[in-house]
Write a protein that holds these residues in place. Sequence first.
Motif, PDB file in Angstrom:
ATOM      1  N   ASP A   1      25.463 -21.653 -45.826  1.00 44.92           N
ATOM      2  CA  ASP A   1      24.373 -20.724 -45.579  1.00 44.92           C
ATOM      3  C   ASP A   1      24.081 -19.929 -46.847  1.00 44.92           C
ATOM      4  N   LEU A   2      22.930 -20.222 -47.463  1.00 42.83           N
ATOM      5  CA  LEU A   2      22.622 -19.552 -48.729  1.00 42.83           C
ATOM      6  C   LEU A   2      22.375 -18.068 -48.537  1.00 42.83           C
TER       7      LEU A   2
ATOM      8  N   TYR B   1      19.270 -30.250 -57.305  1.00 39.66           N
ATOM      9  CA  TYR B   1      19.799 -30.128 -55.939  1.00 39.66           C
ATOM     10  C   TYR B   1      19.775 -28.673 -55.481  1.00 39.66           C
ATOM     11  N   THR B   2      20.203 -27.774 -56.360  1.00 35.35           N
ATOM     12  CA  THR B   2      20.163 -26.344 -56.031  1.00 35.35           C
ATOM     13  C   THR B   2      18.728 -25.914 -55.747  1.00 35.35           C
ATOM     14  N   VAL B   3      17.822 -26.401 -56.595  1.00 37.80           N
ATOM     15  CA  VAL B   3      16.417 -26.067 -56.399  1.00 37.80           C
ATOM     16  C   VAL B   3      15.950 -26.565 -55.031  1.00 37.80           C
ATOM     17  N   GLY B   4      16.357 -27.797 -54.715  1.00 38.25           N
ATOM     18  CA  GLY B   4      15.984 -28.374 -53.424  1.00 38.25           C
ATOM     19  C   GLY B   4      16.513 -27.552 -52.270  1.00 38.25           C
TER      20      GLY B   4
ATOM     21  N   SER C   1      14.173 -25.338 -49.564  1.00 37.93           N
ATOM     22  CA  SER C   1      14.117 -25.685 -48.147  1.00 37.93           C
ATOM     23  C   SER C   1      14.496 -24.506 -47.252  1.00 37.93           C
ATOM     24  N   LEU C   2      14.714 -23.331 -47.854  1.00 36.74           N
ATOM     25  CA  LEU C   2      14.918 -22.120 -47.044  1.00 36.74           C
ATOM     26  C   LEU C   2      13.562 -21.567 -46.657  1.00 36.74           C
ATOM     27  N   PRO C   3      13.412 -21.096 -45.434  1.00 38.82           N
ATOM     28  CA  PRO C   3      12.137 -20.465 -45.093  1.00 38.82           C
ATOM     29  C   PRO C   3      11.986 -19.150 -45.857  1.00 38.82           C
TER      30      PRO C   3
END
Lengths: 344, 302
Positions: free
Chosen positions: A221-222, A257-260, A264-266
């Motif tokens: 969970d970022l 990947y980090t950017v992706g 993809s977080l709202p």
Amino acid sequence: MPNTNKSEENILEINNLQTTFFTEESEVKAVDGVSFTIPKGKTVGVVGESGSGKSITSLSILRLVDKPGKIVGGEIKFKGENLLDKSETEMRKIRGKEISMIFQEPMTSLNPTYTVGQQINEAFKIHEGLGKTSARKRSLEMLKLVGIPSPEKRIDQYPHELSGGMRQRVMIAIALACNPELLIADEPTTALDVTIQAQILELIKDLQQKLHMSVLLITHDLGVVAETCDYVAVMYCGKIVEFADVKSIFNNPQHPYTVGLLSSLPPHDRDIEGDLPVIPGAVPSPDELPVGCRFAPRCAHASDICNTLPNLVTNENGNQVRCWIYSDKWDGNPEVEVNAERTT
Amino acid sequence: MSEPAIQQPATTPPQPKKPSNLWMENFKNFYKKLRKNKAAMIGGFLILFFIIVAILGPFLTPHDPDTPDVVNKLQPPSAEHWFGTDHHGRDIFTRIIHGMSITLYVGFFSVILGATFGVLIGIVSGYYGGRTDSFLMRCMDVLLAFPGILLALAIVSVLGGSLRNVIIAVAIFSIPVFARIVRGSTLAVKKLEYVDAIKALGASDIRIIFKHILPNVTSPLIVQATLSIATAVLTAAGLSFLGLGAKPPTPEWGAMLSEGRNYLYSAPHVAFFPGIAIVLVVLAFNILGDGLRDALDPKMKK
């Protein structure tokens, strides 16, 4: 190693850790050459998808990887001593006393046949050889410390009489009973309600300050990372693809990947039109990993050179990234802007 | 009508709930479920009755179990001798009462002995896995390869016939059954997160095994122990019947059955009553065991 850490004292240094699972047909490298450090008193987050090896990394630190898994290489230096050289008896003295761990599922992490108090007492009995009365006194203090209301009543209750958040508090009380210097929290909030999640994170942060410990937080969970961590390691398929301080990760992510993950977080500040962006493809099965960069098959920028594995390179900010785009050998689009899609 | 209304508030103040005890609560739940099973309750009470008889009975019987009274031999049941007398004129009722304690003693002790070793082997096997597990379980397979009574027979022939050796023999052949059951449950419990949690706390293997795994594998153990007692009683009686167990003057039911065999036509009651006694005890333990299994089975909650 990021040079930002060099001035600080590191409580834990992991160098080239390799944990492999041996099955009859194949070897699965769950953790494949992971290196990072945890500075004293700081929180390091490890993020990644399911199966990226983050939990195995944490279990490897305590040397609790079950068969058929085995730590096959690397070193784990805790306060300068390599844990992989320790005997099992020495490790037992470290577990729970110097390095503690809390688990994902508070519902099943407590033994249903003992009261809360008895389970906290276990820590004191194992490490400090305390008797019943003094252990109980200390257990009460621990329950108070983790903010459980009316601890005198709770101490004699069984796990099934407590709510999920309460049980996670008890887990934390057990983990912190012997005042460890490093707390490993393996997705401590995944199984809890959002409101309780915030409380538990707040509690961990609070206790970290009070007890001066370092925390290794495993999560996918970022949001949790942004709230609690000082440094972040992003893992993908058993390897760290990016290690940076938390600000850099969110403001200026380097690895595609980090950017992706971040895109993809709202977004919380505006409504989104249409679907959230997703990372195309799926995590490759661990026995059919790509030869080169593991993310290459899903990466929008992938080029020929991505068929060889890039190294984890430290950049001028002291952050580390494992991607060819930032090297001189990059043979793709020289104008590639990894962060382009996020800034819009 | 008014009286109970006045009394009520006095008897039910909202008491602060006592720190509830999981064991007590579990036991209450379990008893509730068990009570629904009439057969199991009858089995349970029969066993209780047998135990009381075994303890108090010998003091209350009117005759001596071992003194021959040749004048009154092979008497049919009467008011003086409820179950009749055998070929030495001994009162069969008295002998059965005295035999009760022997039967229960053999049943309980052989199972306790067998279960202790079986649980140890099973829990070590399940917890450590790997080669330890393979080795121990192959040993158990070897034991299981013999039919129970045959194995017991072989062991008693080697050790010599006596009640003590019967207990040892029955214990040995019940070891693999316990070992397998406990191993299975241990494998399941070992995978639970709290075992990882206690490991991460630095607990030693012995502590994990005895303090954290054992209490969680007791339910299947209790069921198996109850059923095993029935088998043990039967096997012990069988061995005595064959002359390998208790020696003649001892009022052991299997031995009494064996003696009665010679008078089956002239005095059937000599074999009939010990036989019935064995059947009753075995039946009681079996139906109690089945009832316990149902009551302790989490899948049968509703």
